[in-house]
Scaffold this motif. Structure first.
Motif, PDB file in Angstrom:
ATOM      1  N   SER A 177       0.816  -1.216   0.000  1.00  0.00           N
ATOM      2  CA  SER A 177       0.000   0.000   0.000  1.00  0.00           C
ATOM      3  C   SER A 177       0.844   1.258   0.000  1.00  0.00           C
ATOM      4  CB  SER A 177      -0.925   0.011   1.231  1.00  0.00           C
ATOM      5  OG  SER A 177      -0.169   0.143   2.424  1.00  0.00           O
ATOM      6  N   GLY A 178       2.052   1.171   0.571  1.00  0.00           N
ATOM      7  CA  GLY A 178       2.903   2.357   0.627  1.00  0.00           C
ATOM      8  C   GLY A 178       2.401   3.413   1.592  1.00  0.00           C
ATOM      9  N   LEU A 179       1.500   3.030   2.494  1.00  0.00           N
ATOM     10  CA  LEU A 179       0.943   4.010   3.426  1.00  0.00           C
ATOM     11  C   LEU A 179       1.897   4.331   4.560  1.00  0.00           C
ATOM     12  CD1 LEU A 179      -2.731   2.739   3.721  1.00  0.00           C
ATOM     13  CD2 LEU A 179      -1.955   4.823   2.611  1.00  0.00           C
ATOM     14  N   LYS A 187       6.764   8.541  -3.421  1.00  0.00           N
ATOM     15  CA  LYS A 187       5.881   7.706  -2.603  1.00  0.00           C
ATOM     16  C   LYS A 187       4.416   7.956  -2.946  1.00  0.00           C
ATOM     17  CE  LYS A 187       9.021   7.454   1.366  1.00  0.00           C
ATOM     18  NZ  LYS A 187       9.259   7.902   2.759  1.00  0.00           N
ATOM     19  N   GLN A 221       2.430   4.985  -5.046  1.00  0.00           N
ATOM     20  CA  GLN A 221       1.662   4.249  -4.043  1.00  0.00           C
ATOM     21  C   GLN A 221       0.905   3.084  -4.686  1.00  0.00           C
ATOM     22  OE1 GLN A 221      -1.067   6.691  -1.840  1.00  0.00           O
ATOM     23  NE2 GLN A 221      -1.728   5.026  -0.511  1.00  0.00           N
ATOM     24  N   GLY A 277      -0.953   8.399  -9.456  1.00  0.00           N
ATOM     25  CA  GLY A 277      -1.185   7.660  -8.221  1.00  0.00           C
ATOM     26  C   GLY A 277      -2.562   7.881  -7.636  1.00  0.00           C
ATOM     27  N   THR A 292      -3.625   9.080  -4.817  1.00  0.00           N
ATOM     28  CA  THR A 292      -3.907  10.346  -4.126  1.00  0.00           C
ATOM     29  C   THR A 292      -4.447  11.375  -5.105  1.00  0.00           C
ATOM     30  OG1 THR A 292      -2.164   9.926  -2.491  1.00  0.00           O
ATOM     31  CG2 THR A 292      -2.915  12.207  -2.747  1.00  0.00           C
TER      32      THR A 292
END
Length: 338
Positions: free
Chosen positions: A30-32, A171, A175, A283, A285
């Motif tokens: 997830s890259g969170l 990032k 993501q 991405g 976001t």
């Protein structure tokens, strides 16, 4: 089953097969969160907790542990068998052990411990490393086991990601793409280097499983399954994970009609149909920000098109969970202005 359980226990002692307790594999995808960070903020810790909750809701930790457990059994049988017959191994098996960090300079200390302490349970070798006297042999063996499991069931490490994805902007853009880069290193590049029939068999099996995944996803969502073999082949190859970054680039090209799936007549693949262009290029976001403005504008005007309804749906938590898929499909149809 006892032999299998003992092998899985060995993998757990090596620090693997623990996604149910610590879902790090899903967090890395997830890259969170940054699993190596120590001074995280309250917001980052909240994201981490949300990620763990969502991982449990979609049952992925159970799936990950089951697959890693199965892989750990197969890996240990091959490792132990090869070490006990090291002098008779062919070049392929020597290369396999070398990839895991076991070679002519250190195999003997592991072989000595295996002879003294390992045993068979239901025709399966059990390493029994808890009884090993040499800590260096334990370290090498467990490291080899982890390496094999994490390359079989792709688990992303820091070395799998390009440097641009480790910047703050990277990032955001990258993501949910860490698996793509991890699979490129551990599956695609590794497979191309091996040049043997096992890789081809793996590709065929993974493609068949990808097709099965496509079928069940469609059925669970109550959607029509294509009868076009070109669609099935494209879906299977895409979901196999073998082509990793190439599939991602092809998907981006599909948005303008130049991707592999479009050029072969399969059209937009099902895995990418819910993504908008900003999400594809910049991405999730950027995609979410776009959806917020699109949804707010549509709700304010009262004129909701099909694309607006999809944007509104994407804003709802769990909208894509297989249990809620049909209800969300009906909701989407209901709010569209006829």
């Amino acid at each position: 089953l006892k032999g299998i359980n003992l092998n899985v226990k060995e993998a757990k002692l090596a620090g693997n097969v623990r996604d149910i307790v610590a879902p790090e594999r899903m967090a890395s995808f997830s890259g969170l969160t940054d699993q190596y960070a120590t001074n995280t903020s309250t917001f980052e810790r909240s994201l981490d907790n949300i990620n763990k909750l969502m991982s449990r809701i979609n049952l992925m930790p159970l799936w990950n542990d089951a697959m890693k457990g199965f892989s750990s059994v197969m890996s240990q049988q091959r490792i132990i068998k090869n070490i006990t017959k090291f002098s008779k191994l062919d070049e392929k098996e020597l290369g396999y052990l070398g990839y895991l960090g076991i070679g002519r300079d250190n195999y003997k200390i592991i072989a000595d411990e295996i002879v003294k302490h390992s045993y068979k349970e239901n025709d399966l070798f059990v390493a029994n490393t808890e009884k090993w006297a040499n800590p260096e042999a334990v370290r090498i063996y467990r490291n080899a086991l982890n390496t094999d499991i994490d390359s079989t069931i792709v688990t992303v490490g820091a070395g799998d990601l390009p440097l641009w994805m480790q910047t703050e902007a990277g990032k955001v853009v990258g993501q949910f793409k860490s698996f793509v880069f991890g699979a490129t290193q551990q599956v695609l590049v590794s497979g191309l280097q091996q040049k043997d029939m096992a890789v081809l068999n793996g590709l065929i099996s993974a493609t068949a499983l990808g097709m099965m995944g496509y079928y069940f996803k469609k059925k669970l969502a109550g959607k029509e399954v294509s009868d076009d073999p070109i669609v099935w082949i494209n879906e299977g190859l895409d979901r196999s994970g073998y082509f990793a970054i190439l599939s991602e680039y092809s998907h981006i090209a599909d948005k303008v009609g130049l991707g592999f799936a479009t050029l072969t007549g399969a059209g937009q693949l099902s895995r990418y149909q819910t993504r908008n262009i900003p999400s594809t290029l910049l991405g999730p976001t950027a995609g979410t920000i776009t959806d917020v403005f699109v949804s707010a504008s549509a709700l304010k005007s009262g004129d909701i098109t099909e694309s607006d309804a999809k944007a509104i749906r994407r804003m709802i938590p769990l909208n894509n969970h297989f249990i809620l898929t049909r209800a969300m499909d009906n909701f989407e149809k209901t709010i569209v202005n006829k």
